[in-house]
Design a protein around this motif. Structure first.
Motif, PDB file in Angstrom:
ATOM      1  N   GLU A   1       5.226  15.726   8.053  1.00  0.00           N
ATOM      2  CA  GLU A   1       5.292  14.267   8.108  1.00  0.00           C
ATOM      3  C   GLU A   1       4.274  13.713   9.089  1.00  0.00           C
ATOM      4  O   GLU A   1       3.638  12.676   8.829  1.00  0.00           O
TER       5      GLU A   1
ATOM      6  N   ALA B   1       1.275  11.134   8.207  1.00  0.00           N
ATOM      7  CA  ALA B   1       1.109   9.886   8.946  1.00  0.00           C
ATOM      8  C   ALA B   1      -0.282   9.800   9.542  1.00  0.00           C
ATOM      9  O   ALA B   1      -0.900   8.714   9.573  1.00  0.00           O
TER      10      ALA B   1
ATOM     11  N   ALA C   1      -0.962   3.351   3.087  1.00  0.00           N
ATOM     12  CA  ALA C   1       0.343   3.326   3.756  1.00  0.00           C
ATOM     13  C   ALA C   1       1.462   3.556   2.760  1.00  0.00           C
ATOM     14  O   ALA C   1       2.431   4.269   3.048  1.00  0.00           O
ATOM     15  N   ASP C   2       1.327   2.960   1.549  1.00  0.00           N
ATOM     16  CA  ASP C   2       2.373   3.148   0.554  1.00  0.00           C
ATOM     17  C   ASP C   2       2.390   4.585   0.045  1.00  0.00           C
ATOM     18  O   ASP C   2       3.445   5.145  -0.277  1.00  0.00           O
TER      19      ASP C   2
ATOM     20  N   GLU D   1       4.122   6.668   2.723  1.00  0.00           N
ATOM     21  CA  GLU D   1       5.565   6.404   2.666  1.00  0.00           C
ATOM     22  C   GLU D   1       6.184   7.126   1.485  1.00  0.00           C
ATOM     23  O   GLU D   1       7.262   7.707   1.594  1.00  0.00           O
TER      24      GLU D   1
ATOM     25  N   ALA E   1       8.989  10.005   1.994  1.00  0.00           N
ATOM     26  CA  ALA E   1      10.316   9.763   1.422  1.00  0.00           C
ATOM     27  C   ALA E   1      10.677  10.844   0.409  1.00  0.00           C
ATOM     28  O   ALA E   1      11.822  11.337   0.377  1.00  0.00           O
TER      29      ALA E   1
END
Length: 960
Positions: A866, A870, A880-881, A884, A888
């Motif tokens: 993760e 990031a 960014a999407d 994410e 997720a």
């Protein structure tokens, strides 16, 4: 004497330490005794009360009056120490005809001194019983040493030159109250005489045996035979192995063989208090250490409750003490609510739990009761009541015995005789005193009886198909057939009559627990899988009978996790962990786990036993994490860290054990030794219940070319063979199975490379020869075991390798090709949302992005996938999407993977999910039902796949 050391702060004369006083039942006798003595006037009430209620003490005062005047002028501890010194000096200073009178005089003086200190409240119960026990130890030791010296003088046993202080290998084990230093005032001493035959050759051992049997017989007569001067101690030798057929002294080898093959529960209980008390104490202590596995079972031993209840019932029947509590004629030791009830309660719990927890192995009853409370097995209120009753009962017992020096525990029937006991206890109101004793007896009975007889002793009527249907079983005929298999002993767990008896009592509880499941038939099938896997059933069924709440938990686990049900059947001992106080608390960090496992391994003397102990420890720890995960006490990320911490602790604790074993043949590791570099899920601390270990073994010989040992090896050969020894220690299937499977294909050059690599060679390889996929694998690497300085250097070497300048386009192209090859290899599985590892947008796809991204950013080892994702978003390499979506999807799929790996064998198939597992999955992921969860998986994977496709686009087809 430890408990009554003259250097203690209370070492003042007895006249200054009186806290309570007896009353004279016959004031005339008390006055006569006082008039004959020359003592401090402050002692008059004590002397008159003691002599006026106890004819025995009055007689001792008459016989030892002159000595008593001298003794009580000083602290009583000093007088007691002088008595013990005189007893210990007997072998060297007293001629054979005078030994008996010498010891009997010491006993008279000690009995008088101890009684006065007890009656005055100057000594506590422990100090009183400790003084009696010290006297017994000294007397037995003196008798044995004097008689062994006689035989040695005749040339029949080794003399002091050949055996200085060894007592010819003869030892006396103090059993029962003597072993616990809890002797009562007129107690027998229970002894077992053993000799260490290993000190002799085969022929000499036979001669020594005959001589030592004679020594023990003579010592027993010397101590026990009454004369006009009294006796020293009555000796009971019936606790030795098979006393009806064995001599009074047996060899240690024969005793060990007996206990290993024929030892019974009552003998295990007896050895809780065993102590090497006289003779060759070192040999006796070594024998007791060897007997530890017999006394203390490695698993919780709830079958001991039934054994203890059987012993209690036989004692009650034999002595006629099992009826209602009525004070006249009541046995304060063996009767209901008496001393033995408290001792049985404590010792049985020690047998159950002491194998797992050495802190519960105290010999003394009160210390053991306090330890059981500290460990959570006995409540504080329960402990306080039993402890107070024990002290009060023992004091009444001592008063009963002081009256005539009789070995009695029975409260007199006549009111007048009980009045004498009350007076010696210092009580004027006899009715109130008797009411207090009755209340204590009833309290003890109320607290202890349910432990031994927790419920109805008769089996309930067997449930038939009609009853099962009424309980909610959809297929009652099939359920009844399963129960019939159990009842008829067709599974190993119920083949014995005792197991079937337990099952008969437990069956209603089992069915009630299973019927609470969402699918009762399914729960029964999985519970049957668990029960059928057990090699025997008495222990587990006894555990359930004593802890009915466990049945509900096991029923839930079996219904939710078929894999766990099978595992429990094969490894039922892990259920012991459920009763640990901290079982449902978060798992400690790896270092704390390592210390716990290292302590467990240190308790094992044999290397193979250490390997088995590590495997049992890992099973229990992993079971704990799995249960917490299924019950929602740990989330999937916490479970991943827990499984990883367990593996890390195993490697850290086993590495020095393997080093020590290997060093026996080839010497210590050259240089700084070896370190273990964890890769894959252990490296990233994301292990699941079924993960293997991806490892690389690195070493630094620090210029040392060969090892130094009986069979030295060149450094490279040393560490290669050491690596094989480590692999075997971890992955070999012992009686407890394998610890972990090990995969070392990620080492330099893979299968063609050496199983152990020098640190310098590792760095050279990573700098000049490693493929892109090998550098990607390093993004999860971390050192987990070895010397701290070497581990730090290994981690620095990894960081340097990950920070090397790279061709970004080449890295991305290589990663894309690898992703495409993996996808092609798994074909149709890419479209299965439940194959969370290989699906398009699954965990492997996401990790390809994270690992390739970490390489192109060149910032060293990332703090997890993760963090790498990031960082890519922060650097503008991912939207960014997209970041994410990847994070997720990774969290959701990791959660599903953690849960299904605990619950199921093989690939997860929704149609195979039981109702309980469906509920667990939905609770953990927040989904309304399994269909909704499948839809969420598919959506998350699609978004993740789109991000991965953009970051690592599929390579163009090769021409031609």
């Amino acid at each position: 004497m430890t408990a009554t050391s003259p250097s203690a702060p209370t070492a003042r004369p007895l006249a200054d330490r009186i806290r309570r006083l007896p009353r004279a039942h016959d004031p005339r006798r008390g006055a006569e005794a006082w008039a004959a003595l020359d003592l401090d006037p402050a002692l008059r009430p004590l002397i008159e009360g003691a002599a006026g209620s106890s004819p025995y003490l009055q007689g001792l005062m008459r016989a030892e009056g002159a000595w008593l005047s001298r003794a009580l002028a000083a602290p009583p501890e000093q007088a007691m120490a002088e008595i013990l010194d005189q007893v210990r000096a007997m072998p060297a200073t007293v001629e054979r005809p005078d030994r008996g009178p010498w010891l009997r005089r010491a006993k008279r003086r000690a009995a008088l001194l101890i009684a006065l200190c007890d009656l005055a409240g100057a000594w506590s119960l422990e100090e009183t019983t400790g003084a009696l026990s010290d006297l017994a130890d000294a007397a037995v030791d003196a008798a044995l040493r004097a008689l062994v010296a006689d035989e040695a003088a005749r040339g029949r046993l080794p003399g002091p030159d050949e055996d200085p202080g060894g007592c010819a290998g003869l030892t006396a084990l103090a059993m029962g109250k003597g072993g616990a230093r809890e002797l009562n005032y007129s107690s027998d001493i229970d002894l077992i005489f053993l000799f260490d035959e290993s000190r002799y050759g085969a022929r000499d051992a036979l001669e020594a045996r005959a001589r030592l049997i004679k020594v023990c017989q003579q010592a027993t007569r010397l101590l026990s035979q009454p004369t006009g001067e009294g006796y020293v101690f009555r000796v009971d030798l019936r606790l030795r192995p098979d006393p009806s057929t064995t001599p009074v002294c047996v060899s240690m080898g024969m005793a060990e063989q007996y206990y290993e093959s024929l030892g019974r529960t009552w003998e295990r209980a007896a050895y809780i208090k065993a102590r090497a008390a006289a003779g060759d104490v070192a040999a006796g202590e070594a024998f007791l250490r060897r007997l530890t596995p017999f006394i203390w079972r490695k698993h919780l031993d709830y079958a001991a409750i039934g054994d203890a209840q059987g012993i209690r019932e036989r004692i009650r029947a034999h002595r006629g003490v099992g009826g209602p509590i009525r004070l006249p004629g009541h046995d304060m030791k063996l009767g209901r609510g008496g001393i033995r009830e408290i001792e049985f309660f404590v010792q049985t719990r020690q047998l159950i739990c002491g194998g797992r927890d050495p802190s519960l192995r105290a010999r003394a009853t009160r210390k053991a009761l306090a330890a059981l409370t500290e460990a959570g097995w006995v409540g504080e209120d329960e402990r306080a009541a039993l402890d107070a009753a024990y002290v009060a009962h023992r004091e009444v017992e001592h008063r009963l015995q002081m009256i005539e020096d009789a070995q009695t525990h029975v409260m007199p029937v006549s009111t007048e005789a009980r009045a004498r006991v009350a007076a010696l206890c210092g009580r004027e109101d006899q009715a109130a005193w008797e009411a207090e004793i009755m209340a204590r007896l009833e309290t003890v009975d109320r607290l202890t009886e349910p432990f031994f007889t927790p419920g109805p002793r008769q089996a309930a009527p067997a449930a038939d198909a009609e009853a099962l249907a009424a309980m909610g079983f959809a297929r009652p005929d099939a359920a009844e057939a399963t129960l019939m298999r159990w009842r008829d002993g067709e599974i190993p767990a119920t083949r014995s009559a005792r197991a079937r008896e337990l099952l008969g009592r437990l069956e209603p509880l089992i069915l009630r627990s299973l019927s609470r499941a969402a699918q009762a038939d399914e729960a029964l099938a999985h519970f049957d899988r668990f029960l059928s896997g057990l090699p025997a059933g008495v222990q587990i069924l006894s555990l359930f009978e004593s802890n009915p709440a466990l049945l509900d938990l096991i029923a839930q686990l079996c219904a939710a996790a078929p894999r766990l049900a099978e595992h429990l059947g094969r490894n039922a001992q892990v259920l012991d962990a459920l009763l640990d106080r901290d079982f449902f608390e978060p798992l400690p960090a790896a270092d704390a786990l390592r210390k716990d496992l290292a302590a467990a391994l240190a308790a094992e003397q044999d290397y193979e036993r250490k390997l088995d102990r590590a495997r049992r420890w890992r099973k229990e720890a992993a079971f704990r994490v799995g249960v917490q995960l299924l019950r929602g006490l740990a989330d999937p990320a916490e479970a991943a860290r827990g499984f990883s911490a367990i593996a890390e602790a195993c490697l850290q604790a086993l590495l020095p054990e393997v080093e020590a074993e290997f060093a026996r043949r080839h010497g210590p590791p050259p240089g700084r030794g070896a370190a273990i570099l964890a890769m894959g899920k252990l490296g990233s601390a994301e292990m699941t219940a079924g993960s293997d270990l991806d490892l690389i073994l690195l070493y630094d010989a620090a210029g040392q070319e060969t090892s130094e040992g009986p069979r030295p090896l060149a450094a490279s050969a040393y560490f290669s063979r050491f690596a094989q020894a480590l692999i075997s220690a971890v992955s070999a299937k012992t009686a407890e199975g394998a610890l972990y499977e090990i995969d070392m294909r990620l080492r330099p050059s893979g299968r063609q490379g050496m199983v152990a690599t020098s640190l310098a060679g590792f760095e050279d390889y990573q700098r000049a020869k490693a493929w892109t996929w090998e550098h990607m694998a390093l993004t999860c690497a971390r050192a987990v075991a070895g010397r701290a300085d070497l581990m730090a250097d290994v981690d620095e070497a990894v960081a340097r390798a990950l920070s090397l300048p790279r061709d970004e386009a080449a890295i991305l192209a290589d990663a894309a090709r690898m992703r495409a090859r993996v996808a092609a290899a798994h074909g149709a599985r890419r479209a299965d949302p439940w194959d969370v590892k290989h699906a398009a947008g699954g965990l492997m796809d996401i990790d390809f992005v994270a690992q390739a991204g970490a390489l192109i950013l060149g910032r060293g080892r990332p703090a997890g996938a993760e963090a790498a994702i990031a960082a890519l978003a922060e650097a503008g390499r991912l939207g960014a999407d997209e970041a994410e979506a990847l994070i997720a999807a990774r969290r959701l799929q990791s959660a599903v993977q953690q849960l299904t790996r605990v619950a199921l064998d093989g690939d997860p198939r929704p149609e195979a999910f039981g109702a309980e597992l469906r509920g667990v999955l939905c609770r953990a992921t927040g989904a309304a039902d399994v269909a909704a969860l499948e839809a969420r998986l598919a959506e998350a994977q699609a978004r993740a796949a789109a991000a991965a496709d953009r970051f690592l686009p599929a390579p163009a087809p090769e021409a031609g």
